[in-house]
Write a protein that holds these residues in place. Sequence first.
Motif, PDB file in Angstrom:
ATOM      1  N   LYS A 184       0.719  -1.036  -0.311  1.00 56.63           N
ATOM      2  CA  LYS A 184      -0.197   0.455   0.041  1.00 56.63           C
ATOM      3  C   LYS A 184       1.212   1.554   0.156  1.00 56.63           C
ATOM      4  O   LYS A 184       2.245   1.141   0.490  1.00 56.63           O
ATOM      5  CB  LYS A 184      -1.018   0.253   1.410  1.00 56.63           C
ATOM      6  CG  LYS A 184      -2.351  -0.597   1.112  1.00 56.63           C
ATOM      7  CD  LYS A 184      -3.014   0.413   1.433  1.00 56.63           C
ATOM      8  CE  LYS A 184      -4.478  -0.260   1.983  1.00 56.63           C
ATOM      9  NZ  LYS A 184      -4.841  -1.720   2.077  1.00 56.63           N
ATOM     10  N   TYR A 191       1.087   3.279   7.726  1.00 52.69           N
ATOM     11  CA  TYR A 191       1.802   1.904   8.045  1.00 52.69           C
ATOM     12  C   TYR A 191       1.851   2.608   9.837  1.00 52.69           C
ATOM     13  O   TYR A 191       2.524   2.138  10.660  1.00 52.69           O
ATOM     14  CB  TYR A 191       3.151   1.308   7.367  1.00 52.69           C
ATOM     15  CG  TYR A 191       4.476   1.530   7.955  1.00 52.69           C
ATOM     16  CD1 TYR A 191       5.192   2.239   9.044  1.00 52.69           C
ATOM     17  CD2 TYR A 191       4.978   1.759   6.816  1.00 52.69           C
ATOM     18  CE1 TYR A 191       6.174   2.430   9.218  1.00 52.69           C
ATOM     19  CE2 TYR A 191       6.225   2.628   6.816  1.00 52.69           C
ATOM     20  CZ  TYR A 191       6.828   3.148   7.475  1.00 52.69           C
ATOM     21  OH  TYR A 191       8.200   3.709   7.915  1.00 52.69           O
ATOM     22  N   ASN A 266       7.518   0.273  15.344  1.00 49.14           N
ATOM     23  CA  ASN A 266       7.298   0.228  13.797  1.00 49.14           C
ATOM     24  C   ASN A 266       7.031  -1.118  12.854  1.00 49.14           C
ATOM     25  O   ASN A 266       5.698  -1.296  12.659  1.00 49.14           O
ATOM     26  CB  ASN A 266       8.852   0.386  12.783  1.00 49.14           C
ATOM     27  CG  ASN A 266       9.163   1.651  12.432  1.00 49.14           C
ATOM     28  OD1 ASN A 266       9.019   2.692  13.038  1.00 49.14           O
ATOM     29  ND2 ASN A 266      11.114   1.310  12.011  1.00 49.14           N
ATOM     30  N   GLU A 267       7.023  -2.174  14.172  1.00 49.84           N
ATOM     31  CA  GLU A 267       6.520  -3.680  13.275  1.00 49.84           C
ATOM     32  C   GLU A 267       5.631  -3.754  14.306  1.00 49.84           C
ATOM     33  O   GLU A 267       4.282  -3.779  13.934  1.00 49.84           O
ATOM     34  CB  GLU A 267       7.901  -4.407  14.288  1.00 49.84           C
ATOM     35  CG  GLU A 267       6.636  -5.818  14.337  1.00 49.84           C
ATOM     36  CD  GLU A 267       7.515  -7.224  14.752  1.00 49.84           C
ATOM     37  OE1 GLU A 267       8.233  -6.604  15.493  1.00 49.84           O
ATOM     38  OE2 GLU A 267       6.777  -8.341  14.579  1.00 49.84           O
ATOM     39  N   THR A 270       3.321  -1.222  12.471  1.00 51.09           N
ATOM     40  CA  THR A 270       2.763  -1.768  10.921  1.00 51.09           C
ATOM     41  C   THR A 270       1.753  -2.804  11.389  1.00 51.09           C
ATOM     42  O   THR A 270       0.597  -2.648   9.985  1.00 51.09           O
ATOM     43  CB  THR A 270       3.769  -2.299  10.166  1.00 51.09           C
ATOM     44  OG1 THR A 270       4.898  -1.272  10.449  1.00 51.09           O
ATOM     45  CG2 THR A 270       3.855  -3.009   8.802  1.00 51.09           C
ATOM     46  N   ARG A 271       2.211  -4.027  11.974  1.00 53.15           N
ATOM     47  CA  ARG A 271       1.139  -5.151  12.176  1.00 53.15           C
ATOM     48  C   ARG A 271      -0.081  -4.928  12.026  1.00 53.15           C
ATOM     49  O   ARG A 271      -1.197  -4.718  11.696  1.00 53.15           O
ATOM     50  CB  ARG A 271       1.761  -5.622  13.435  1.00 53.15           C
ATOM     51  CG  ARG A 271       2.545  -6.815  12.838  1.00 53.15           C
ATOM     52  CD  ARG A 271       3.043  -7.625  14.491  1.00 53.15           C
ATOM     53  NE  ARG A 271       4.318  -8.206  13.920  1.00 53.15           N
ATOM     54  CZ  ARG A 271       4.051  -9.733  13.073  1.00 53.15           C
ATOM     55  NH1 ARG A 271       2.548  -9.878  13.029  1.00 53.15           N
ATOM     56  NH2 ARG A 271       4.856 -10.209  13.025  1.00 53.15           N
ATOM     57  N   MET A 275      -1.361  -3.785   8.468  1.00 49.95           N
ATOM     58  CA  MET A 275      -2.028  -5.119   8.307  1.00 49.95           C
ATOM     59  C   MET A 275      -3.039  -5.355   9.004  1.00 49.95           C
ATOM     60  O   MET A 275      -3.986  -6.862   9.929  1.00 49.95           O
ATOM     61  CB  MET A 275      -0.926  -6.336   8.773  1.00 49.95           C
ATOM     62  CG  MET A 275       0.162  -5.500   8.520  1.00 49.95           C
ATOM     63  SD  MET A 275       0.660  -6.497   6.586  1.00 49.95           S
ATOM     64  CE  MET A 275       0.127  -7.868   6.841  1.00 49.95           C
TER      65      MET A 275
END
Lengths: 472, 296
Positions: A184, A191, A266-267, A270-271, A275
């Motif tokens: 995306k 994100y 970040n992770e 983002t998840r 996501m």
Amino acid sequence: MPKVEIIKERTPMPHLDAKIRAHNFKEVALGFTEEMALAEAKRCIQCKNRACVKGCPVEVAIPEFIALILEKDYRGALKKIKETNVLPAICGRVCPQETQCEQYCTLGKIKDSKPVGIGRLERFVADWDLTNPEEISPEDVYCEDVDDDRVKVAIIGGGPAGLTCAGELANLGYSVTIFEAFHKTGGVLVYGIPEFRLPKDIVQKEIDQLKACGVKIEVNRVIGQILNIDDLREMGFEAFFIGVGAGLPVFLRIPGTELNGVLSANEYLTRVNLMKAYDPEYDTMVDLGKNVAVFGGGNVAMDSARTALRLGAEKVMVVYRRSENEIPARREEYEHAVEEGVEFHFLRNPTKIIGDDEGFVKAIEVLKMELGEPDASGRRRPIAQPGTEYILDVDLCIMAIGAKANPLLTKKTKNLKLNKWDYIEVNEKGQSVSIPDVFAGGDIVTGSATVISAMGAGKKAAASIHEFLTNQ
Amino acid sequence: MGTKIVSKIFLNPEHTVFEMIVEAPLIAKKAHGGNFIILRIDEYGERVPLTVADFDREKGTITMVIMAVGKSTTQLSKLEPGEQIVDFIGPLGNIAHIKKYENPVVFVGGGVGIAPCYPQAKDMKEAGNYVISILGARTKNLLFWEDKFKEVCDEVIITTDDGSYGKKGFVTDRLKELMQQRPLSHVIAIGPLIMMKFVSLLTNGENDEGLPKVPTTVSLNTIMVDATGMCGGCRFQTLHGETKFACVDGPDVDGHDVDFNNLFKRNSRFVRVEKNRLEKYNEQCKALEKYCEEQE
Ligand SMILES: Cc1cc2nc3c(=O)[nH]c(=O)nc-3n(C[C@H](O)[C@H](O)[C@H](O)COP(=O)(O)OP(=O)(O)OC[C@H]3O[C@@H](n4cnc5c(N)ncnc54)[C@H](O)[C@@H]3O)c2cc1C
Ligand SMILES: Cc1cc2nc3c(=O)[nH]c(=O)nc-3n(C[C@H](O)[C@H](O)[C@H](O)COP(=O)(O)OP(=O)(O)OC[C@H]3O[C@@H](n4cnc5c(N)ncnc54)[C@H](O)[C@@H]3O)c2cc1C
Ligand code: SF4
Ligand code: SF4
Ligand code: FES
């Protein structure tokens, strides 16, 4: 000169109730109604010196667009803003106005008076446009079937810098393609910044408008891996804009960061954002915590903490090594976090993360700090108070202590000159100092900054690219 | 717009291991042994990393060999040729380091890890090496690609845990024999973490049997999100106390410098959640099948 009337109080922004919103992902700030917008616009005293404009990195024509709101010419106001800022619905929501335009507003300099709510007005105008879309005649836009003898420009990275640069170049008549690593486009806007602060359909609408102007978008293209700049040059692209952001996560150098339940913001974000881990329809997994500690004090920390609350944490603590006065987050986000029940542990530094036998976090050790003399950044330096360590029960730790330049693309681009922090070195035009047809802007040049400054850099680079290609 | 599945072949009767070929011309052009891809089956899917097991630059295809272990890989196993995968990203990670060595190069492939050895073995052979492959599986049914390996290797040694095919035992038993027989230049081990750990312990020159040290590369399959170095979810510890990211520093890394014990723990990060997810998916599949039967 007629005496101007000073209205000291701002028109309040309606919000979702803190108790309810802390458990869902709906947008927190609801936006002005027309009456509210008119009331707030009336506060602007139309200063001759346009003090506010100097605070805006792209110099939005603030008094002018506010005057148009008062005339109820909302479309006109939008066009005025878009002369310099192509993403007003986004900037109106996420600009740190208190350190930019609103910091310079004359009304804010008067005793007991608050600056004009410039960001809120900007958002109102943009939202009004999104709900009352203009009938666009085909001549107004570059259509997708434009003949493609046009000069080709490649944009690497679809964050605010890249999007802005693409939009400007498309309007100048170039054939523009954005290459985005994720599935995306939007960069941090999709994100990083959560739905409750920046609804993703707003970002999508802005991107759709770019597409309508003929900008091509290729997602899932990690440049440096699938193609490099030499390949793109061979494919006929004549100039390049690198806007890949500063996406390298930083982990504290303390024992225990390898444990499960320790993750970068970040992770985590983002998840949850890109996501959609909060939506059971999606397969994405995310670590859930009962007692969550977020390290840091910026927007990223606020977003992580408020996200953790919404995912059902019972207790969320922001652990920050300086005091309340030094937090770099937007004031409004900090206030919202407090209202929602995030706990703030100021003047604390984590020294250790403690795990259980299976390798999951169970506690952290923190150390008390005191403020000393100001450091290079002008903020007072935190000084550790040895012997003051204590333990907090925590089962999830999120690191939101900054980001660095991601070397994936820059290291693979031959001869690209980087500075000592691995950011791309550019001249005042946004042009690489080592490769003339390569331009860059946004976080990959400045380090983590703001959406509007990234956009400003994208816009400047577009003008430079145009100049470069014209003079060639 | 998506990535089209060209073929799917189950490699064992239980239908848990399958080879899938997809049409991805741009990636096929750039891919090398050592690379991996990330795919997302549909709009609701997670990002699943899979190693490039083969590629055909002319036909523009990428081959993967996949073991159905959880929700996403099981769902993937049910897709048919002609169907599309919504996102297919690659090549990711570093390219395997190929060069001419003096002594034999040994590939140790375990389970689905056999597949990613193939393109590297092929390149090593082309670079003029004497290539030996040890292919190991729990049982005969789980073994595949023996013929393909025979084409590109000087020797292929087969071993199964239960002795149903080849020699009985573990890949490490076979590797030990080789190490006792002759000098080896390099070992590349791809398979379950536990296998890679024991291979690395055997070759690190610090074992009781006095076997010489053989440089060893392992391929790390940590849990990933972006695979561009942006999230740090794939991080692992080296024995020197460094933190590295498997997606950009690897996935192929020096096996003698990996803290495997930490990696075991990190890969169990979602174990509890994952199990429920697969159970729920299987229930849904059964319900759907039942519904379809009723309709007929
Ligand atoms: C959680 C969070 C909250 C924030 N909140 C605010 C806020 O409230 N207000 C504000 O003004 N700023 C905020 N910021 C900062 C702001 O978002 C950034 O400064 C801005 O997004 C930078 O824009 P950019 O275009 O330079 O990069 P990015 O937004 O980072 O976009 C870079 C894009 O490039 C892509 N990319 C990277 N590498 C490659 C490659 N090799 N090939 C192809 N594509 C690639 C990435 O996937 C990404 O889409 C926040 C940041 C974060 C992380
Ligand atoms: C670089 C890389 C290359 C890979 N190459 C291949 C390949 O060629 N063929 C193949 O079959 N698999 C490969 N994997 C592993 C594969 O990505 C996972 O098996 C898959 O993501 C599991 O998804 P799932 O939803 O089916 O299972 P999940 O429901 O997510 O998990 C099921 C079980 O698998 C374990 N698991 C989850 N993720 C991983 C992982 N990344 N590695 C190991 N175990 C995991 C879980 O702990 C759990 O026990 C690779 C992984 C990486 C990082
Ligand atoms: S773009 Fe941002 S800084 Fe500029 S006027 Fe708008 S809100 Fe203020
Ligand atoms: S400084 Fe404030 S009051 Fe003056 S023109 Fe700008 S917004 Fe209006
Ligand atoms: S998968 Fe995100 S950094 Fe490696």
